[in-house]
Design an enzyme around this catalytic site. Structure first.
Site, PDB file in Angstrom:
ATOM      1  N   LYS A 286       0.820  -1.201   0.000  1.00  0.00           N
ATOM      2  CA  LYS A 286       0.000   0.000   0.000  1.00  0.00           C
ATOM      3  C   LYS A 286       0.865   1.267   0.000  1.00  0.00           C
ATOM      4  O   LYS A 286       2.091   1.186   0.093  1.00  0.00           O
ATOM      5  CB  LYS A 286      -0.934  -0.032   1.229  1.00  0.00           C
ATOM      6  CG  LYS A 286      -1.845  -1.271   1.264  1.00  0.00           C
ATOM      7  CD  LYS A 286      -2.652  -1.449  -0.015  1.00  0.00           C
ATOM      8  CE  LYS A 286      -3.923  -2.293   0.155  1.00  0.00           C
ATOM      9  NZ  LYS A 286      -3.710  -3.728   0.323  1.00  0.00           N
TER      10      LYS A 286
HETATM   11  C1  LIG Z   1      -4.962  -4.660   1.006  1.00  0.00           C
HETATM   12  C2  LIG Z   1      -6.430  -4.656   1.150  1.00  0.00           C
HETATM   13  C3  LIG Z   1      -7.070  -5.233   2.244  1.00  0.00           C
HETATM   14  C4  LIG Z   1      -6.355  -6.099   3.237  1.00  0.00           C
HETATM   15  O1  LIG Z   1      -5.362  -5.506   3.936  1.00  0.00           O
HETATM   16  P1  LIG Z   1      -4.280  -6.398   4.722  1.00  0.00           P
HETATM   17  O2  LIG Z   1      -3.558  -5.366   5.504  1.00  0.00           O
HETATM   18  O3  LIG Z   1      -3.414  -7.056   3.686  1.00  0.00           O
HETATM   19  O4  LIG Z   1      -5.015  -7.358   5.548  1.00  0.00           O
HETATM   20  C5  LIG Z   1      -8.442  -5.114   2.378  1.00  0.00           C
HETATM   21  N1  LIG Z   1      -9.151  -4.482   1.441  1.00  0.00           N
HETATM   22  C6  LIG Z   1      -8.592  -3.928   0.350  1.00  0.00           C
HETATM   23  C7  LIG Z   1      -9.444  -3.223  -0.623  1.00  0.00           C
HETATM   24  C8  LIG Z   1      -7.211  -4.013   0.158  1.00  0.00           C
HETATM   25  O5  LIG Z   1      -6.660  -3.521  -0.944  1.00  0.00           O
END
Ligand SMILES: *Cc1c(COP(=O)(O)O)cnc(C)c1O
Length: 402
Positions: A186
């Site tokens: 992210k």
């Molecule tokens: C990355 C993501 C998640 C999950 O996040 P994690 O930290 O990997 O558990 C949930 N929803 C969306 C839309 C994402 O892109």
């Protein structure tokens, strides 16, 4: 994955603060921790960027999405409208809190459309879990109209949209509660981490307790704290929070670089026949983590992907065939292959997940190719990439006419 590009002395400093006291736990132990509260600081930094009244750090973005739904009162048997294009975590969060996912159409914003939502509302619809995809945002004016008209709960999985906004309001803050992910992919990372946000004090208190076995976090004796509700362990560690804190401080700078690169790419590529772009509901609020190309149809998008691969161009996602981001590959969901029985298997769903008719989503995701934008690119690298993309698309478009 811009945050990880800038991993350096700032992250190491925050981690060392924690290691020096050895206090890896985010609560209590006031003496031993010597004033070091990284989870709290991480939350304060997120509040600063988003304008949220309350932010609560948890173990990851999937947990944050589940906490957002639970703290908003969404639970067993409730129908929750979700998109077929999202990281699968959204759907898992709905299923594992005991609710029933109901799929609706997305549009060129890459997010649920107001029209799509309205079509699948039933008397059992409790909530919409809106997912802001690929760094952008949904068309919030239209969606808020539907939410209000049908008196629904809105929860936002802004897992990949931290630091994006719509008309000045951060994604994640339009509904009862929202969530962000700070995983490795992210705009900023904590290693593993997530943030829950809300502007409602009661919802925050519920989330705070729910994500730590019900603890109300009042007093200095953890074993004697009150437990207003049953909860679970979704806590973040101080080490992860330390990384998240250092990274979050860099987000304004990352976003600025991303936007600059995305603007340059868009300018060059808008002159190429066959390329259009996903709709950005508020261009001023784009976190610009992705450049989202739309080709004329699925076939030309597939040919373009082939040309990229032949030319050795990486750094893009063709979500249509991705195992985790698009419903076409979610055979485990369609066949309900679960480790243990879920409420949806007892209660049933208004939809047959194996036979959904979502032509608009199929069309949009089939045409979509997303390039991850790197904040450390030079202007020359951006230009070279744009020219390479244009060359490949031209070849793919020519192939169509032969
Ligand atoms: C990355 C993501 C998640 C999950 O996040 P994690 O930290 O990997 O558990 C949930 N929803 C969306 C839309 C994402 O892109």
């Amino acid at each position: 994955m811009p945050g990880t590009e800038l991993f350096g002395a700032e992250e190491r400093k925050e981690i060392m603060d924690v290691l020096e006291t050895g206090m890896l736990f985010r609560y209590n132990h006031d003496q031993q921790r010597n004033g070091i509260w990284k989870a709290r600081e991480f939350e304060a930094e997120v509040r600063k960027i988003t304008g949220a009244k309350y932010a609560h750090a948890v173990s990851n973005g999937s947990a944050a999405a589940a906490v957002a739904m639970a703290a908003s009162g969404v639970g067993a048997g409730d129908e929750v409208i979700v998109p077929p294009f999202t990281f699968i975590a959204t759907i898992e969060a709905v299923l594992f809190i005991g609710a029933i996912p109901v799929f609706a159409e997305i549009d060129e914003t890459l997010c649920l459309s107001a029209e799509g939502i309205e079509k699948v509302i039933t008397p059992k619809t409790k909530a919409v879990c809106l997912v802001h995809m690929c760094g952008g945002m949904a068309d919030m004016d239209a969606i808020m109209n539907v939410i209000k008209k049908h008196n629904l709960v809105l929860v936002e999985d802004a897992g990949q949209a931290f630091a994006s906004s719509y008309k000045g309001i951060s994604t994640g803050l339009f509904g009862t509660a929202g969530s962000y992910s700070f995983d490795f992919f992210k705009i900023a990372t904590a290693g593993e981490g997530g943030i829950f946000v809300t502007n409602d004090e009661n919802v925050y208190k519920l989330a705070d307790a729910y994500s730590d076995h019900g603890h109300n976090h009042v007093g200095h004796n953890r074993g004697m704290e009150q437990h207003p509700v049953l909860g679970f362990n979704y806590r973040i560690s101080e080490l992860h929070a330390a990384v998240g804190l250092a990274q979050t401080r860099k987000v304004p700078q990352i976003r600025e670089a991303n936007r600059k690169h995305k603007k340059a790419l868009t300018e060059i590529l808008s002159k190429t026949e066959g390329i259009s772009f996903a709709t950005i509901a508020d261009p001023d609020g784009d976190s610009a983590t992705f450049l989202n190309l739309l080709l004329p149809d699925t076939e030309s998008a597939k040919r373009t992907v082939d040309e990229f691969n032949k030319a050795g161009i990486g750094g893009f996602n063709y979500w249509y065939t991705n195992m985790y981001h698009f419903i076409n590959q979610w055979d485990h969901l369609k066949e309900m292959r679960t480790a243990s029985k879920l409420p949806v298997e007892l209660l049933g769903s208004p939809q047959d997940y194996a036979n959904l008719y979502l032509p608009k989503s199929q069309e949009v995701v089939g045409r979509l190719i997303s390039f991850g934008i790197r904040c450390t690119w030079t202007d020359e690298e951006v230009k070279a990439l744009a020219n390479n993309i244009a060359t490949c698309v031209k070849k793919a478009m020519l192939a169509a006419t032969v």
